[in-house]
Scaffold this motif. Structure first.
Motif, PDB file in Angstrom:
ATOM      1  N   GLU A 148       1.002  -0.929  -0.092  1.00 53.49           N
ATOM      2  CA  GLU A 148       0.152  -0.126   0.165  1.00 53.49           C
ATOM      3  C   GLU A 148       1.335   0.778  -0.141  1.00 53.49           C
ATOM      4  OE1 GLU A 148      -0.556   0.283   4.936  1.00 53.49           O
ATOM      5  OE2 GLU A 148      -2.831   0.230   3.611  1.00 53.49           O
ATOM      6  N   GLU A 149       1.946   0.886   0.426  1.00 55.57           N
ATOM      7  CA  GLU A 149       3.245   2.460  -0.202  1.00 55.57           C
ATOM      8  C   GLU A 149       3.621   2.928  -0.848  1.00 55.57           C
ATOM      9  OE1 GLU A 149       6.534   2.446   3.125  1.00 55.57           O
ATOM     10  OE2 GLU A 149       5.840   0.960   4.065  1.00 55.57           O
ATOM     11  N   LEU A 162      10.527  -0.973  -3.994  1.00 53.77           N
ATOM     12  CA  LEU A 162       9.711  -0.532  -2.100  1.00 53.77           C
ATOM     13  C   LEU A 162      10.527  -1.286  -1.242  1.00 53.77           C
ATOM     14  CD1 LEU A 162       7.577   0.954   0.073  1.00 53.77           C
ATOM     15  CD2 LEU A 162       6.222  -1.112  -0.501  1.00 53.77           C
ATOM     16  N   ARG A 166      13.275  -0.123   1.882  1.00 51.63           N
ATOM     17  CA  ARG A 166      12.854  -0.277   3.519  1.00 51.63           C
ATOM     18  C   ARG A 166      13.899  -0.516   3.840  1.00 51.63           C
ATOM     19  NH1 ARG A 166       7.693   0.232   5.099  1.00 51.63           N
ATOM     20  NH2 ARG A 166       8.743  -0.648   7.173  1.00 51.63           N
TER      21      ARG A 166
END
Lengths: 227, 227
Positions: A148-149, A162, A166
């Motif tokens: 969802e990021e 991602l 992260r």
């Protein structure tokens, strides 16, 4: 820098077919044999198809919306005519699906070995957090990384990017652990290492010429390989 | 400016299950009842899944590669152990699948009504051209527009944008005609009009809140609606 294991959630840690017993109670008793298994299988397949298509269309929604629409579709396709109450109940069950039997032991072994584990899912952060808490395994995970990021779905390369961002690790240090061949292929295509957890002998790996780095039957086997 | 009808090919004009008779001859005779239908259905579903996933991954290949890998996967999943010769034969059949029974009559009616028709497919240009020629319907189409020009797959918005560009029409003047709900939804999402050809009553439309502008049972019904 230490190796990080990024665990897929649905189908790898958590059993998406943990709804079968409830389905057996709610589906028509005079249906064909194995209807609950068939319903569960088609629900899951359609949920994934919806996420692939929405990803491709650039029309992301929270994964739970894919789950809900897939439930509705499966109910219509199999003509099982579940009530709205039953559908709501099945959706609420999806928030407390069980972990596979060996998961806790495997995560314990990995913790003892000093391996860092994160959860990495198509599910929303809150849904995944809740799922891991109710399964009693949330504390084994250093972090939860949700698509969802970036508002994309696996196997879009953006979601694996991602993960790397992260974790702030070079791709070689991050391993994806997944029972889903589409996820393993997506991760390998994006330059990550990936382990395929072959939970079912019935489902072959996609013959695309992109292979997992390692194949294990379950997560205890994985933990033992790493020791 | 005249309306243009853009016809999807596989499943809409051409019957992808036209391989069932050959499958019946080549699959193990002692298999479960309906094995050839099951094989054909799963082959088609997996072919589409592969195109969705490859589109999402940005790893486009010619559609025939999705078809070939899906055949291989289905053979392994159903443990039907087809020979390489049988698989090659089935692939060659895919290049000469039959049109649905009413297609020629419908295209004739549309031509008489002065409607411009184009073919618009996930298939490569040469494959689609050959398919329409052998089915005896190539001459009804003003043009063939293949996703290979943009190296994406339906339902990526880029392929519907290609259609509009190639036709040089405003989106309102171009109608997609497809039996595939994913295609209808993709076209509507990209701002086109779309007709759903509901070739099977067993397959509901995806409950996404994106509906076709019109639903017909077959292409003759479509031609009659336009008259």
């Amino acid at each position: 820098m230490a190796t990080v294991l990024a665990f897929d959630v649905y189908g790898t840690l958590i059993d998406t077919h943990g709804v079968v017993a409830e389905l057996e109670e709610r589906l028509p008793a005079d249906g064909p044999e194995g209807l609950a298994q068939e319903f569960s299988r088609r629900w899951r397949e359609r949920q994934l198809e919806y996420s692939f298509r929405r990803g491709l269309m650039g029309a992301w929604v929270d994964f739970s919306e894919c789950t809900r629409a897939a439930l509705e579709f499966t109910d219509r396709a199999l003509q099982t005519w579940l009530s709205e109450t039953d559908k709501e109940h099945l959706m609420s069950l999806y928030a407390r699906l069980p972990a596979f039997a060996e998961v806790k032991q495997a995560l314990e072994q990995l913790r003892e070995a000093g391996v860092t584990c994160v959860a990495f899912s198509n599910g929303g952060f809150a849904a995944v957090d809740g799922l891991l808490v109710q399964a009693g395994i949330r504390h084994y995970f250093h972090d939860i990384i949700s698509v969802e990021e970036v508002k994309r779905f696996k196997p879009d390369p953006a979601v694996y990017a991602l993960l790397r961002t992260r974790l702030e690790v070079a791709s070689g240090d991050c391993w994806l652990i997944s029972s889903n061949p589409f996820d393993v292929i997506g991760a390998r295509h994006a330059g990550l290492h990936a382990v395929w957890v072959r939970r079912s002998l019935d489902a072959p790996f996609d013959p695309w010429g992109i292979e997992p780095d390692m194949t294990v039957a379950n997560l205890v086997e994985l933990a033992e390989c790493l020791n």
